[in-house]
Write a protein that holds these residues in place. Sequence first.
Motif, PDB file in Angstrom:
ATOM      1  N   GLY A 245       1.492  -1.002   0.015  1.00 52.38           N
ATOM      2  CA  GLY A 245       0.588  -0.169   0.275  1.00 52.38           C
ATOM      3  C   GLY A 245       0.715   1.189  -0.320  1.00 52.38           C
ATOM      4  N   PRO A 246       0.121   2.712   0.948  1.00 53.66           N
ATOM      5  CA  PRO A 246       0.821   3.554   0.377  1.00 53.66           C
ATOM      6  C   PRO A 246       2.531   4.239   1.138  1.00 53.66           C
ATOM      7  CG  PRO A 246      -1.346   4.054   1.406  1.00 53.66           C
ATOM      8  CD  PRO A 246      -1.365   2.330   1.066  1.00 53.66           C
ATOM      9  N   ARG A 247       2.579   3.032   2.219  1.00 51.88           N
ATOM     10  CA  ARG A 247       3.190   3.340   3.268  1.00 51.88           C
ATOM     11  C   ARG A 247       4.264   2.642   2.349  1.00 51.88           C
ATOM     12  NH1 ARG A 247      -1.337   3.713   7.053  1.00 51.88           N
ATOM     13  NH2 ARG A 247      -1.011   4.755   8.345  1.00 51.88           N
ATOM     14  N   MET A 248       4.343   1.509   2.104  1.00 50.33           N
ATOM     15  CA  MET A 248       5.125   0.599   1.451  1.00 50.33           C
ATOM     16  C   MET A 248       6.016   1.235  -0.069  1.00 50.33           C
ATOM     17  SD  MET A 248       4.331  -3.033   1.921  1.00 50.33           S
ATOM     18  CE  MET A 248       4.691  -4.173   1.185  1.00 50.33           C
ATOM     19  N   LEU A 249       4.445   1.516  -0.663  1.00 48.03           N
ATOM     20  CA  LEU A 249       5.293   2.463  -1.309  1.00 48.03           C
ATOM     21  C   LEU A 249       6.421   3.838  -1.751  1.00 48.03           C
ATOM     22  CD1 LEU A 249       1.388   2.540  -3.820  1.00 48.03           C
ATOM     23  CD2 LEU A 249       4.188   1.256  -4.091  1.00 48.03           C
ATOM     24  N   GLU A 250       6.074   4.113  -0.610  1.00 42.33           N
ATOM     25  CA  GLU A 250       7.024   5.775  -0.160  1.00 42.33           C
ATOM     26  C   GLU A 250       7.935   4.457   0.043  1.00 42.33           C
ATOM     27  OE1 GLU A 250       4.692   7.500   3.651  1.00 42.33           O
ATOM     28  OE2 GLU A 250       3.126   8.259   2.114  1.00 42.33           O
ATOM     29  N   GLN A 251       8.307   3.830   0.634  1.00 43.91           N
ATOM     30  CA  GLN A 251       9.561   3.003   1.366  1.00 43.91           C
ATOM     31  C   GLN A 251      10.285   3.037   0.157  1.00 43.91           C
ATOM     32  OE1 GLN A 251      10.957   3.537   3.820  1.00 43.91           O
ATOM     33  NE2 GLN A 251       9.475   4.683   5.198  1.00 43.91           N
ATOM     34  N   GLY A 252       9.355   3.096  -1.352  1.00 41.95           N
ATOM     35  CA  GLY A 252      10.355   2.718  -2.593  1.00 41.95           C
ATOM     36  C   GLY A 252       9.916   0.864  -2.441  1.00 41.95           C
ATOM     37  N   LEU A 253       9.076   0.972  -2.625  1.00 41.00           N
ATOM     38  CA  LEU A 253       7.946  -0.457  -3.298  1.00 41.00           C
ATOM     39  C   LEU A 253       8.050  -0.721  -5.021  1.00 41.00           C
ATOM     40  CD1 LEU A 253       7.359  -4.060  -2.264  1.00 41.00           C
ATOM     41  CD2 LEU A 253       5.108  -3.277  -2.120  1.00 41.00           C
ATOM     42  N   ALA A 254       8.099  -1.668  -5.208  1.00 36.73           N
ATOM     43  CA  ALA A 254       7.161  -1.768  -6.677  1.00 36.73           C
ATOM     44  C   ALA A 254       6.694  -2.264  -6.559  1.00 36.73           C
ATOM     45  CB  ALA A 254       8.528  -1.806  -7.658  1.00 36.73           C
ATOM     46  N   SER A 255       5.128  -2.208  -6.785  1.00 36.11           N
ATOM     47  CA  SER A 255       3.922  -3.253  -6.109  1.00 36.11           C
ATOM     48  C   SER A 255       3.283  -3.606  -7.746  1.00 36.11           C
ATOM     49  CB  SER A 255       2.966  -2.084  -5.642  1.00 36.11           C
ATOM     50  OG  SER A 255       1.925  -3.585  -5.154  1.00 36.11           O
ATOM     51  N   ASP A 256       3.412  -5.137  -7.538  1.00 39.14           N
ATOM     52  CA  ASP A 256       3.125  -5.942  -9.193  1.00 39.14           C
ATOM     53  C   ASP A 256       1.572  -5.178  -9.313  1.00 39.14           C
ATOM     54  OD1 ASP A 256       5.401  -6.736  -8.476  1.00 39.14           O
ATOM     55  OD2 ASP A 256       5.013  -9.198  -9.118  1.00 39.14           O
ATOM     56  N   VAL A 257       0.619  -5.317  -7.879  1.00 36.42           N
ATOM     57  CA  VAL A 257      -0.490  -4.595  -8.457  1.00 36.42           C
ATOM     58  C   VAL A 257      -1.131  -4.048  -7.418  1.00 36.42           C
ATOM     59  CG1 VAL A 257      -1.742  -6.784  -9.547  1.00 36.42           C
ATOM     60  CG2 VAL A 257      -1.673  -6.566  -7.134  1.00 36.42           C
ATOM     61  N   PRO A 258      -2.407  -2.851  -7.790  1.00 38.02           N
ATOM     62  CA  PRO A 258      -2.602  -2.375  -6.344  1.00 38.02           C
ATOM     63  C   PRO A 258      -3.317  -2.921  -4.936  1.00 38.02           C
ATOM     64  CG  PRO A 258      -3.593  -1.211  -7.925  1.00 38.02           C
ATOM     65  CD  PRO A 258      -3.151  -2.528  -8.275  1.00 38.02           C
ATOM     66  N   MET A 259      -3.051  -2.637  -3.659  1.00 37.37           N
ATOM     67  CA  MET A 259      -2.958  -3.779  -1.987  1.00 37.37           C
ATOM     68  C   MET A 259      -4.398  -3.495  -2.296  1.00 37.37           C
ATOM     69  SD  MET A 259      -2.032  -3.131   1.698  1.00 37.37           S
ATOM     70  CE  MET A 259      -2.671  -1.330   2.109  1.00 37.37           C
ATOM     71  N   ASP A 260      -5.340  -2.433  -2.477  1.00 32.39           N
ATOM     72  CA  ASP A 260      -7.006  -3.087  -2.678  1.00 32.39           C
ATOM     73  C   ASP A 260      -7.171  -4.239  -2.914  1.00 32.39           C
ATOM     74  OD1 ASP A 260      -6.773  -0.483  -1.009  1.00 32.39           O
ATOM     75  OD2 ASP A 260      -7.824   0.968  -2.802  1.00 32.39           O
ATOM     76  N   THR A 261      -6.603  -4.811  -4.789  1.00 35.35           N
ATOM     77  CA  THR A 261      -6.932  -5.767  -5.193  1.00 35.35           C
ATOM     78  C   THR A 261      -6.858  -6.788  -3.646  1.00 35.35           C
ATOM     79  OG1 THR A 261      -6.133  -4.702  -7.071  1.00 35.35           O
ATOM     80  CG2 THR A 261      -6.489  -7.308  -6.964  1.00 35.35           C
TER      81      THR A 261
END
Length: 390
Positions: free
Chosen positions: A44-60
Amino acid sequence: MASSAEVTKLALVAGEVSGDLLAARLMAGLKPHLPDVSFSGIGGPRMLEQGLASDVPMDTLTVRGLLPVLLRYRELKGIQNRLRDRLLAERPAAFIGADYPGFNLGLEEQLRAAGIPTVHFVGPQIWAWRGGRIKKIRRAVSHMLVIFPFEEEIYQKAGVPVTYIGHPLAETIPLVPDVLAARRQLGLPENARVVTVMPGSRMSEIKYLTEPYVRTVQLLAARDPSVRFIAPMAGERQKAYFMELVAKAGLPNLLNEMPLQLVDGESHACIAAADAVLAASGTATLEVALYKKPMVIAYKVLQAEWLLIRNMGYLPWIGLPNILARDFVVPEFLQHAATPEALAEAVWFQLTDENNRVRLQQRFTEMHHSLLRDSARESARAVLEVIGKA
């Protein structure tokens, strides 16, 4: 600039807001020790702030309840399989599952069998129900990170390497909350009686709790019109659904008639400002306890799901404050018992009984101290040991 050969790849998955917070703190704790680290997975947004490249939105991935999960099984399984195949090809130094055990344990089992170390952050509640999962955990998890002190012994006895890291919320929530600052932030009178209503962040929680909660507010407002009510909304989607359910219940004008203030986000400020809280079960109940607030816990699900789960628990409590205290320190109302009349009476007691308030402040302060560790440091240290970079 570091070459690709020098990069330490870590994969993480969080499926809910609480896991996003936990994983983000771990990522922040790892960065000083792994300046070349790259993070990928789902978050989610906090992990994205730390630099995560997310495969799909966490809400999924954010689904609550047995039946909703079954209805979306093929979709979720497809996401899991695609992520598994990518990680098997990329071979990260470790996979870290942040809570969300239904998804993460299955993925961890496949990755560990292929030789990828796995860390699971937040032990599944085997002490509450489905204790048989410990066998799967032994197969799936290289190292377990737990956030409650009593969990360490459970995993040690089961032969699962484990580290108690404390609860991150105990670090972020002050030991003595600033009530007046929270009320000023929310535009509330400093001397008013304030009740915070928390229908949850998951859509299924909002579905089953909105009407009883709003009718509870109606009863309390009739009892004392001076009481102020606030309800934090986790997002625009949740707020729109809450309003839709109010309209469907035949209460479209009720929010205008009562002093119920819907707040965008700011759940911690809403708790800090409160004299009493009506909360859905889950992490919110621990947040309320750490803010030292009297509370009432309510829990409702689809009736068919309730019939499936009602006899599966090992403990007589569902609220985290009661589980940690091993006692009914605050009342719980489950399923049919969560009527507006019962909730209103219980909230009124929590709001007005001063002896109860003092007793709870003492119990919750002790609880806060027991959960207080440097969780980012402790969790990072455990992960560094797993990947051989301690």
